[in-house]
Every structure is written in structure tokens, then in C-alpha cells.
Design a protein around this motif. Structure first.
Motif, PDB file in Angstrom:
ATOM      1  N   ASP A 120      14.775  43.150   9.365  1.00  0.00           N
ATOM      2  CA  ASP A 120      14.565  44.032  10.042  1.00  0.00           C
ATOM      3  C   ASP A 120      15.158  45.661   9.673  1.00  0.00           C
ATOM      4  OD1 ASP A 120      12.850  42.597  11.365  1.00  0.00           O
ATOM      5  OD2 ASP A 120      14.293  42.242  13.187  1.00  0.00           O
ATOM      6  N   ALA A 121      16.448  45.389   9.017  1.00  0.00           N
ATOM      7  CA  ALA A 121      17.369  46.736   8.594  1.00  0.00           C
ATOM      8  C   ALA A 121      16.629  47.459   7.710  1.00  0.00           C
ATOM      9  CB  ALA A 121      18.681  45.978   7.876  1.00  0.00           C
ATOM     10  N   GLN A 122      15.614  46.742   6.739  1.00  0.00           N
ATOM     11  CA  GLN A 122      15.043  47.283   5.543  1.00  0.00           C
ATOM     12  C   GLN A 122      13.707  48.316   6.102  1.00  0.00           C
ATOM     13  OE1 GLN A 122      14.551  45.670   1.795  1.00  0.00           O
ATOM     14  NE2 GLN A 122      12.587  46.167   1.623  1.00  0.00           N
ATOM     15  N   ILE A 123      14.022  49.472   6.427  1.00  0.00           N
ATOM     16  CA  ILE A 123      12.870  50.297   6.961  1.00  0.00           C
ATOM     17  C   ILE A 123      12.667  51.342   6.089  1.00  0.00           C
ATOM     18  CG2 ILE A 123      13.104  49.439   9.352  1.00  0.00           C
ATOM     19  CD1 ILE A 123      14.553  52.049   9.874  1.00  0.00           C
ATOM     20  N   GLU A 124      13.486  51.731   5.210  1.00  0.00           N
ATOM     21  CA  GLU A 124      13.311  52.990   4.521  1.00  0.00           C
ATOM     22  C   GLU A 124      12.249  53.179   3.573  1.00  0.00           C
ATOM     23  OE1 GLU A 124      17.030  54.187   2.771  1.00  0.00           O
ATOM     24  OE2 GLU A 124      17.787  54.930   4.679  1.00  0.00           O
ATOM     25  N   LYS A 125      11.784  51.806   2.982  1.00  0.00           N
ATOM     26  CA  LYS A 125      11.066  51.528   2.114  1.00  0.00           C
ATOM     27  C   LYS A 125      10.247  50.160   2.483  1.00  0.00           C
ATOM     28  CE  LYS A 125      12.711  54.212  -1.819  1.00  0.00           C
ATOM     29  NZ  LYS A 125      14.102  54.339  -1.757  1.00  0.00           N
ATOM     30  N   ASP A 126       8.748  50.316   2.582  1.00  0.00           N
ATOM     31  CA  ASP A 126       8.043  49.165   2.797  1.00  0.00           C
ATOM     32  C   ASP A 126       6.994  49.228   2.028  1.00  0.00           C
ATOM     33  OD1 ASP A 126       6.930  46.900   3.961  1.00  0.00           O
ATOM     34  OD2 ASP A 126       6.941  47.579   5.970  1.00  0.00           O
ATOM     35  N   GLY A 127       6.922  48.123   1.105  1.00  0.00           N
ATOM     36  CA  GLY A 127       5.532  48.327   0.203  1.00  0.00           C
ATOM     37  C   GLY A 127       5.497  49.214  -0.707  1.00  0.00           C
ATOM     38  N   VAL A 128       4.298  49.469  -1.140  1.00  0.00           N
ATOM     39  CA  VAL A 128       4.219  50.445  -2.387  1.00  0.00           C
ATOM     40  C   VAL A 128       4.797  51.947  -1.981  1.00  0.00           C
ATOM     41  CG1 VAL A 128       2.455  51.629  -3.899  1.00  0.00           C
ATOM     42  CG2 VAL A 128       2.425  49.116  -3.493  1.00  0.00           C
ATOM     43  N   TYR A 129       5.492  52.353  -2.827  1.00  0.00           N
ATOM     44  CA  TYR A 129       5.700  53.642  -2.703  1.00  0.00           C
ATOM     45  C   TYR A 129       5.935  54.268  -4.108  1.00  0.00           C
ATOM     46  CZ  TYR A 129      10.632  52.654  -4.267  1.00  0.00           C
ATOM     47  OH  TYR A 129      11.629  52.163  -4.906  1.00  0.00           O
ATOM     48  N   ILE A 130       5.623  55.785  -4.309  1.00  0.00           N
ATOM     49  CA  ILE A 130       5.689  56.568  -5.491  1.00  0.00           C
ATOM     50  C   ILE A 130       7.221  57.138  -5.638  1.00  0.00           C
ATOM     51  CG2 ILE A 130       4.568  58.505  -6.618  1.00  0.00           C
ATOM     52  CD1 ILE A 130       2.091  57.588  -4.981  1.00  0.00           C
ATOM     53  N   SER A 131       7.779  56.738  -6.593  1.00  0.00           N
ATOM     54  CA  SER A 131       9.073  57.443  -6.831  1.00  0.00           C
ATOM     55  C   SER A 131       9.134  58.733  -7.303  1.00  0.00           C
ATOM     56  CB  SER A 131      10.147  56.477  -7.543  1.00  0.00           C
ATOM     57  OG  SER A 131       9.108  56.131  -8.835  1.00  0.00           O
ATOM     58  N   TYR A 132       7.861  58.978  -8.210  1.00  0.00           N
ATOM     59  CA  TYR A 132       7.910  60.164  -8.942  1.00  0.00           C
ATOM     60  C   TYR A 132       6.235  60.435  -9.334  1.00  0.00           C
ATOM     61  CZ  TYR A 132       7.833  63.071 -13.052  1.00  0.00           C
ATOM     62  OH  TYR A 132       7.536  64.210 -14.062  1.00  0.00           O
ATOM     63  N   PHE A 133       5.963  61.560  -8.975  1.00  0.00           N
ATOM     64  CA  PHE A 133       4.465  62.003  -9.167  1.00  0.00           C
ATOM     65  C   PHE A 133       4.315  63.445  -9.704  1.00  0.00           C
ATOM     66  CE2 PHE A 133       0.549  64.153  -7.922  1.00  0.00           C
ATOM     67  CZ  PHE A 133      -0.465  63.667  -8.317  1.00  0.00           C
ATOM     68  N   ASP A 134       3.818  63.592 -11.039  1.00  0.00           N
ATOM     69  CA  ASP A 134       3.392  65.022 -11.423  1.00  0.00           C
ATOM     70  C   ASP A 134       2.049  65.642 -11.314  1.00  0.00           C
ATOM     71  OD1 ASP A 134       3.439  66.975 -13.338  1.00  0.00           O
ATOM     72  OD2 ASP A 134       3.772  66.192 -14.987  1.00  0.00           O
ATOM     73  N   GLY A 135       2.472  66.507 -10.546  1.00  0.00           N
ATOM     74  CA  GLY A 135       0.877  66.923  -9.972  1.00  0.00           C
ATOM     75  C   GLY A 135       0.619  68.278 -10.716  1.00  0.00           C
ATOM     76  N   THR A 136       1.076  68.881 -11.785  1.00  0.00           N
ATOM     77  CA  THR A 136       1.049  69.860 -12.626  1.00  0.00           C
ATOM     78  C   THR A 136      -0.315  70.356 -12.871  1.00  0.00           C
ATOM     79  OG1 THR A 136       1.622  68.968 -14.405  1.00  0.00           O
ATOM     80  CG2 THR A 136       3.345  70.030 -13.157  1.00  0.00           C
ATOM     81  N   GLU A 137      -1.110  69.277 -13.139  1.00  0.00           N
ATOM     82  CA  GLU A 137      -2.544  69.468 -13.388  1.00  0.00           C
ATOM     83  C   GLU A 137      -3.426  69.537 -12.344  1.00  0.00           C
ATOM     84  OE1 GLU A 137      -3.351  70.051 -16.588  1.00  0.00           O
ATOM     85  OE2 GLU A 137      -1.476  69.698 -17.092  1.00  0.00           O
ATOM     86  N   ALA A 138      -3.177  69.178 -11.111  1.00  0.00           N
ATOM     87  CA  ALA A 138      -3.859  69.391  -9.911  1.00  0.00           C
ATOM     88  C   ALA A 138      -5.310  68.705 -10.149  1.00  0.00           C
ATOM     89  CB  ALA A 138      -4.063  70.612  -9.337  1.00  0.00           C
ATOM     90  N   GLY A 139      -5.478  67.763 -10.691  1.00  0.00           N
ATOM     91  CA  GLY A 139      -6.860  67.171 -11.084  1.00  0.00           C
ATOM     92  C   GLY A 139      -6.629  65.694 -10.784  1.00  0.00           C
ATOM     93  N   THR A 140      -5.655  65.008 -10.118  1.00  0.00           N
ATOM     94  CA  THR A 140      -5.677  63.601 -10.018  1.00  0.00           C
ATOM     95  C   THR A 140      -5.660  63.351  -8.542  1.00  0.00           C
ATOM     96  OG1 THR A 140      -4.244  63.220 -11.852  1.00  0.00           O
ATOM     97  CG2 THR A 140      -4.136  61.484 -10.152  1.00  0.00           C
TER      98      THR A 140
END
Length: 336
Positions: free
Chosen positions: A126-146
């Protein structure tokens, strides 16, 4: 509250007998009809609002024998790919008793190369609530096409009364869709350049916390922390296909369908650049002018929403309005 568009994709035990030849070894007590296979009746494209193409996505799955048991990772970002009219993946998994949790990400991280980092945290207590399941640690959105999309589902599998029916995954858009348009009055208006910038385009995503998207200015490369040189976006309109002067009283899209990280425009005290549109234009036979207009802080960009910012040209000044619609619906607008 987040608003989402949903693209259904089905997981089922069907239609992949050819893939069984590449299965991992399974116990003889397991039935072949209990394999977890995939099919889909929906195909999509980016930006995902009409039928088009989606050829692969990634799936994670973790399972526990009961709510008190430490979860085990059963699928760790496996690549599910189109195989004729169905779906396939290597080393087919089998249903086993327990509580199953599925998460899927489109597109597959490998197709984005170094532009994304995806991790899985399974619940341990129950103490682990900061991350649960899949999370994205880093995303590069500079192309704005994904067009990033995430789906979740869960199932309790019981071999005494097995349910191997399709597990429905509803893919939610994680990004906002933004367009910049122009509207001329009765005068002849010609636009020679338009730039839209100031938004952050590098971020991390974790829907276990209230503000799921967070900007980042540093990332890790080969174990070394690196500063991001240009954390803010700067997008120039391609005007080569636009007919000028602009038609009177009509909205013309100059910069369409940017897929951007949800955020607050011109957030006061955020430490981020203010979002702005800079346009160079002429009215009639007048001199060339350059104006900059700043985006209002409302509406706040939400995932799965489409925002159309419109530059309005008039004799007195250049103004900006915004229209917000659902990603794939057209019946809700806000005008400023």
C-alpha cells in the motif's frame, strides 16, 4: 478531470495457430485454447481519429495469485504486430490462475528509438503509490507527430471456470492536439511566416499522480545526466500549399495537428516560456508587419482534446481566439 477519446482494441484467444509454433515450452496440463492471443477490429492512424493504420503496439502484464501475493511480470513490453488480418507476438503466453493486469502502449517504444523511456512498476504494498503500472520516464515530443496512447484492463482468471474471451483495451490519447489557423476580414491578407512556440516538449508521464505530465529539462544518456539543450518547442508553418491572399471571413489552417504534451499555456510562475504565435503578414498594399500574440492561460490543455487557435486579421489589430473540441467530436466549443 481528464477527458479521453477511446479507441477499442481487443485481446482474445483466437486466430493465431501459426504463431503457436514459436511458443515457449508450456506444461502439458495447460490447454492450447488458454493461450493469450490478439486480434483487433479497429485500425487507426496518427492523429488517431479515423480508420487508418496501426501495425504494432507494446503490452505489459503482471499477475498475482491473490490480492496479498507479490505480483509477477508475465509480459514485459512485448511487441504485438499485425499478422495478416490478425495480431501476433513471439513466445505465446498462457492464461494461469490469478489476478491479471494488462497495459498497452501505442506506438511500440522501439519505433521511437531514444525518444522515449518506458518502465513498469508493479504494486508491492500500500505504501507504493507514486508509480503503479506503466509510466513514461522520458518522452521527446520535439517532432509533435507521435500520437501516444495508453490502455489498461484487468481480469481474474480461474481455470475451474475459465474465461478466455477477448480482453477489451480502450486506448486513451495521452497528448493534446493543437492547430493554428488564420482568418482575414474584408482586406487582402498575405502571411509570409508564422511560428508557434514556447511550450515544453520533453516530459514524463505517470498517471498514478494528479498531474500526470511533468516537464523535464534533463535526461540520462548512458548513465550520465544530460541537460536538454532546447526543452521548448518552436514550430514554423509550411505556407507553400496555402493560397494567398486569404479568403475573406474564412478560417484557414496554417499549422495543423501538432501533438503536444498537455500543459497550461503561459503558466504564471511556472519557469517555462510563455506560449506565443508570431506572424509576419501584409494587408492589401500596406507594409509588411510582424506581430506576436500570447496564448491565454485558459483553457488548460487536456489529453484527448483538440485546440484550434485562430489568428484574426483586421485593420486595427491582430487578435487571437481559441476553439476547443473533443479529439473526434465537434459539438463542444469555447471562444475567447
Amino acid at each position: 478531470m481528464r477527458a479521453y477519446s477511446h479507441i477499442p482494441v481487443l485481446l482474445s484467444a483466437a486466430a493465431l495457430l501459426t504463431a503457436l509454433s514459436s511458443c515457449s515450452k508450456v506444461e502439458t496440463t495447460e490447454r492450447r485454447d488458454a493461450s493469450i492471443t490478439f486480434r483487433s477490429s479497429v485500425v487507426t492512424k496518427a492523429p488517431v481519429d479515423t480508420d487508418g493504420q496501426i501495425d504494432r503496439f507494446a503490452v505489459w502484464a503482471y499477475r498475482s495469485d491473490d490480492a496479498a501475493t507479490l505480483s509477477e511480470v508475465e509480459m514485459n513490453g512485448i511487441e504485438v504486430y499485425r499478422n495478416g488480418t490478425g495480431w501476433a507476438y513471439d513466445n505465446v503466453r498462457m492464461w494461469t490462475d490469478g489476478l491479471w493486469y494488462f497495459e498497452a502502449l501505442y506506438p511500440c517504444p522501439r519505433t521511437l528509438g531514444q525518444g522515449i523511456g518506458v518502465d513498469l512498476h508493479i504494486p508491492k504494498n500500500d505504501a507504493q503509490i507514486e508509480k503503479d503500472g506503466v509510466y513514461i520516464s522520458y518522452f521527446d515530443g520535439t517532432e509533435a507527430g507521435t500520437d501516444l496512447m495508453l490502455a489498461k484492463a484487468d481480469r481474474t482468471y480461474d481455470s475451474s471456470a475459465p474465461d478466455v474471451s477477448p480482453v477489451a483495451l480502450d486506448f486513451n490519447h495521452l497528448l493534446s492536439r493543437v492547430s493554428v489557423c488564420a482568418e482575414a476580414g474584408d482586406d487582402n491578407v498575405t502571411v509570409s511566416s508564422l511560428t508557434f512556440g514556447g511550450m515544453y516538449v520533453y516530459g514524463s508521464y505517470n498517471d498514478a499522480v494528479e498531474d500526470a505530465w511533468q516537464p523535464i529539462t534533463k535526461t540520462t544518456e548512458d548513465g550520465v545526466v544530460q541537460e536538454i539543450d532546447q526543452p521548448y518547442g518552436d514550430f514554423d508553418a509550411d505556407l507553400s500549399g496555402i493560397t494567398f491572399p486569404l479568403p475573406s471571413q474564412e478560417q484557414v489552417t496554417l499549422l495543423p495537428d501538432l501533438l503536444l504534451i498537455p500543459q497550461t499555456p503561459a503558466a504564471s510562475g511556472s519557469g517555462l516560456n510563455e506560449m506565443k504565435v508570431t506572424v509576419t503578414y501584409t494587408v492589401g498594399d500596406g507594409p509588411e508587419e510582424t506581430k506576436t500574440v500570447f496564448l491565454p492561460s485558459e483553457p488548460v490543455w487536456q489529453p484527448g482534446h483538440h485546440y484550434r487557435y485562430t489568428i484574426k486579421f483586421a485593420m486595427a489589430d491582430v487578435t487571437l481566439s481559441v476553439e476547443m473540441v473533443q479529439w473526434d467530436e465537434r459539438d463542444y466549443t469555447v471562444i475567447f
